[in-house]
Each structure stands twice: as C-alpha cells, then as structure tokens.
Design a protein around this motif. Structure first.
Motif, mmCIF file in Angstrom:
data_model
loop_
_atom_site.group_PDB
_atom_site.id
_atom_site.type_symbol
_atom_site.label_atom_id
_atom_site.label_comp_id
_atom_site.label_asym_id
_atom_site.label_seq_id
_atom_site.Cartn_x
_atom_site.Cartn_y
_atom_site.Cartn_z
ATOM 1 N N MET A 2 40.090 39.784 31.862
ATOM 2 C CA MET A 2 40.287 38.834 31.689
ATOM 3 C C MET A 2 39.538 38.053 32.811
ATOM 4 S SD MET A 2 44.068 38.842 30.400
ATOM 5 C CE MET A 2 44.611 37.744 29.576
ATOM 6 N N PRO A 3 39.505 36.913 31.388
ATOM 7 C CA PRO A 3 38.245 35.046 32.790
ATOM 8 C C PRO A 3 39.499 34.716 34.915
ATOM 9 C CG PRO A 3 39.116 34.466 31.624
ATOM 10 C CD PRO A 3 39.576 35.731 30.634
ATOM 11 N N ASP A 4 38.745 34.484 35.351
ATOM 12 C CA ASP A 4 39.847 33.794 36.401
ATOM 13 C C ASP A 4 40.163 32.507 35.443
ATOM 14 O OD1 ASP A 4 39.280 35.827 38.500
ATOM 15 O OD2 ASP A 4 37.813 35.955 39.353
ATOM 16 N N PRO A 5 41.411 31.663 36.259
ATOM 17 C CA PRO A 5 42.165 32.785 36.929
ATOM 18 C C PRO A 5 43.199 33.371 35.639
ATOM 19 C CG PRO A 5 43.072 30.742 36.271
ATOM 20 C CD PRO A 5 41.779 30.820 36.090
ATOM 21 N N LYS A 6 43.631 34.651 36.515
ATOM 22 C CA LYS A 6 43.513 36.173 35.690
ATOM 23 C C LYS A 6 45.539 35.614 35.904
ATOM 24 C CE LYS A 6 40.301 39.072 37.002
ATOM 25 N NZ LYS A 6 39.310 39.135 35.933
ATOM 26 N N PRO A 7 46.041 36.026 34.278
ATOM 27 C CA PRO A 7 47.456 35.577 34.300
ATOM 28 C C PRO A 7 47.935 36.844 35.070
ATOM 29 C CG PRO A 7 46.483 36.747 32.611
ATOM 30 C CD PRO A 7 45.524 36.702 33.406
ATOM 31 N N PRO A 8 49.234 36.423 35.626
ATOM 32 C CA PRO A 8 50.742 37.747 36.259
ATOM 33 C C PRO A 8 50.606 38.839 35.660
ATOM 34 C CG PRO A 8 51.043 35.203 36.669
ATOM 35 C CD PRO A 8 50.512 35.599 35.061
ATOM 36 N N TYR A 9 50.131 40.372 35.904
ATOM 37 C CA TYR A 9 50.641 41.354 35.487
ATOM 38 C C TYR A 9 51.967 41.292 34.347
ATOM 39 C CZ TYR A 9 51.624 46.881 34.637
ATOM 40 O OH TYR A 9 52.045 47.322 34.617
ATOM 41 N N ASN A 10 53.098 40.453 34.940
ATOM 42 C CA ASN A 10 54.020 40.384 33.985
ATOM 43 C C ASN A 10 53.738 39.482 32.503
ATOM 44 O OD1 ASN A 10 55.710 41.848 35.483
ATOM 45 N ND2 ASN A 10 56.735 40.368 36.793
ATOM 46 N N THR A 11 53.389 38.713 32.712
ATOM 47 C CA THR A 11 53.227 37.850 31.525
ATOM 48 C C THR A 11 51.764 38.803 30.665
ATOM 49 O OG1 THR A 11 52.641 35.762 32.473
ATOM 50 C CG2 THR A 11 51.471 35.826 31.009
ATOM 51 N N VAL A 12 51.003 39.725 31.301
ATOM 52 C CA VAL A 12 49.994 40.925 30.226
ATOM 53 C C VAL A 12 50.996 41.703 29.053
ATOM 54 C CG1 VAL A 12 47.832 41.966 30.021
ATOM 55 C CG2 VAL A 12 47.882 40.188 31.613
ATOM 56 N N SER A 13 51.751 41.753 30.393
ATOM 57 C CA SER A 13 52.777 43.160 30.187
ATOM 58 C C SER A 13 53.721 42.876 28.922
ATOM 59 C CB SER A 13 54.235 43.515 31.394
ATOM 60 O OG SER A 13 54.736 45.046 30.843
ATOM 61 N N SER A 14 54.378 41.414 29.234
ATOM 62 C CA SER A 14 54.827 40.825 28.214
ATOM 63 C C SER A 14 54.370 40.781 26.934
ATOM 64 C CB SER A 14 55.680 39.925 28.511
ATOM 65 O OG SER A 14 56.543 40.319 29.570
ATOM 66 N N LEU A 15 53.223 40.101 26.293
ATOM 67 C CA LEU A 15 52.394 40.103 25.506
ATOM 68 C C LEU A 15 52.383 41.918 24.651
ATOM 69 C CD1 LEU A 15 50.003 37.349 26.699
ATOM 70 C CD2 LEU A 15 51.346 37.332 25.070
ATOM 71 N N ILE A 16 51.489 42.500 25.424
ATOM 72 C CA ILE A 16 51.483 43.906 25.137
ATOM 73 C C ILE A 16 52.869 44.234 24.837
ATOM 74 C CG2 ILE A 16 50.991 46.401 25.536
ATOM 75 C CD1 ILE A 16 48.757 44.915 26.105
ATOM 76 N N ARG A 17 53.420 43.620 24.858
ATOM 77 C CA ARG A 17 55.141 44.163 24.404
ATOM 78 C C ARG A 17 55.555 43.869 23.032
ATOM 79 N NH1 ARG A 17 56.743 44.625 29.913
ATOM 80 N NH2 ARG A 17 58.441 43.065 29.249
ATOM 81 N N ILE A 18 55.332 42.292 23.155
ATOM 82 C CA ILE A 18 55.022 41.747 21.625
ATOM 83 C C ILE A 18 53.915 42.008 21.072
ATOM 84 C CG2 ILE A 18 54.817 39.852 20.694
ATOM 85 C CD1 ILE A 18 55.988 38.235 23.404
ATOM 86 N N LEU A 19 53.385 42.760 20.916
ATOM 87 C CA LEU A 19 51.900 43.329 20.282
ATOM 88 C C LEU A 19 52.437 44.184 19.809
ATOM 89 C CD1 LEU A 19 48.561 42.196 21.934
ATOM 90 C CD2 LEU A 19 49.746 41.530 19.522
ATOM 91 N N GLU A 20 52.632 45.571 20.700
ATOM 92 C CA GLU A 20 53.646 46.513 20.112
ATOM 93 C C GLU A 20 54.816 46.100 19.226
ATOM 94 O OE1 GLU A 20 55.677 49.949 22.625
ATOM 95 O OE2 GLU A 20 54.981 48.996 24.313
ATOM 96 N N LYS A 21 55.385 45.472 19.392
ATOM 97 C CA LYS A 21 56.372 45.267 18.111
ATOM 98 C C LYS A 21 56.092 44.809 16.963
ATOM 99 C CE LYS A 21 60.603 44.280 21.620
ATOM 100 N NZ LYS A 21 60.996 43.313 22.232
ATOM 101 N N LYS A 22 54.766 44.262 17.120
ATOM 102 C CA LYS A 22 54.222 43.700 15.584
ATOM 103 C C LYS A 22 53.614 44.583 15.181
ATOM 104 C CE LYS A 22 53.871 39.338 16.822
ATOM 105 N NZ LYS A 22 52.633 37.627 16.487
#
Length: 129
Positions: free
Chosen positions: A30-50
């Motif tokens: 990801m480009p700078d500024p990098k998002p927080p780990y928890n944000t990306v992890s949450s998005l991944i879980r949403i993509l998992e549910k979808k």
C-alpha cells in the motif's frame, strides 16, 4: 456478487497481484501513509464475509487469497456501469467517449480492426472441396 467500496477494492487489487498474502504483505504494497494493521485486517474480514477472500490458517496467522478473479469482478463492474450509466448500450459508451474526446482517430481505427478481426474469426471461410 456485490460492489466493493473503494477501500475494499484497493485491498483486492493488491491480493490479485500477490495471489496470496498475510495482512503485513498487503500493507507493504500500500502507498504511504500506510493504514493501521487493524484497519486492513478489518477490511479483509469484511471481504471474507462477502466471499471475495478465502484464507488458510497457520496457527494464529492467516494467509489470504482471492476467491473471486479480477476478470469476474471486472465483468460484474462493467456490466453494472453499462447498465446504470449507458442504458446497457455499448454504442452509448463509444458515443460518449467520442464526444468527450477520449478516443483518438487511432483508437477508433484499432477498434474497427479489432471488430473486423473478431467478425472474421466468427465467420471462417467455407472450405472449397
């Protein structure tokens, strides 16, 4: 299939390129500024549910991979775009692009050549026996 948010789509673009990866691999791309780990992890879980993303667990670590191909999502997105903005008409898309000067003469010539080639492939010459 449903449309992705911009943030979800960014994650998917990275996963399609990586093929497989843990959250840190995704953040690294990801480009700078990098998002927080928890944000990306949450998005991944949403993509998992979808059902866009699957995973393989290695203890507490999860390796993620796309379950939907980039081409399948491209087709879905383009069909929605065509339907919602151009009354389902490819002609309307091309007309818009010409009017907005998004197609040069060279682009139009390439499209004509592509169409002629595809038409020739659909109608092969009859065998002379």
């Amino acid at each position: 299939m449903e449309a992705l948010t911009k943030a979800e789509e960014k994650i998917m673009q990275i996963l399609w390129d990586l093929k497989r990866g843990v959250v840190r691999d995704i953040i690294e791309k990801m480009p700078d500024p990098k998002p927080p780990y928890n944000t990306v992890s949450s998005l991944i879980r949403i993509l998992e549910k979808k059902e866009f993303v699957g995973y393989k667990a290695y203890g507490k670590t999860h390796e993620y991979f796309p379950k939907i191909s980039k081409m399948a999502y491209r087709k879905f997105t383009f069909t929605n775009f065509l339907t919602n903005y151009f009354e389902g008409s490819p002609e309307n898309v091309l007309s818009f692009m010409v009017k907005e000067k998004k197609l040069s003469q060279d682009d139009i010539q390439k499209i004509v050549e592509m169409l002629n080639k595809d038409t020739a492939n659909d109608n092969p010459p009859a065998n002379a026996n």
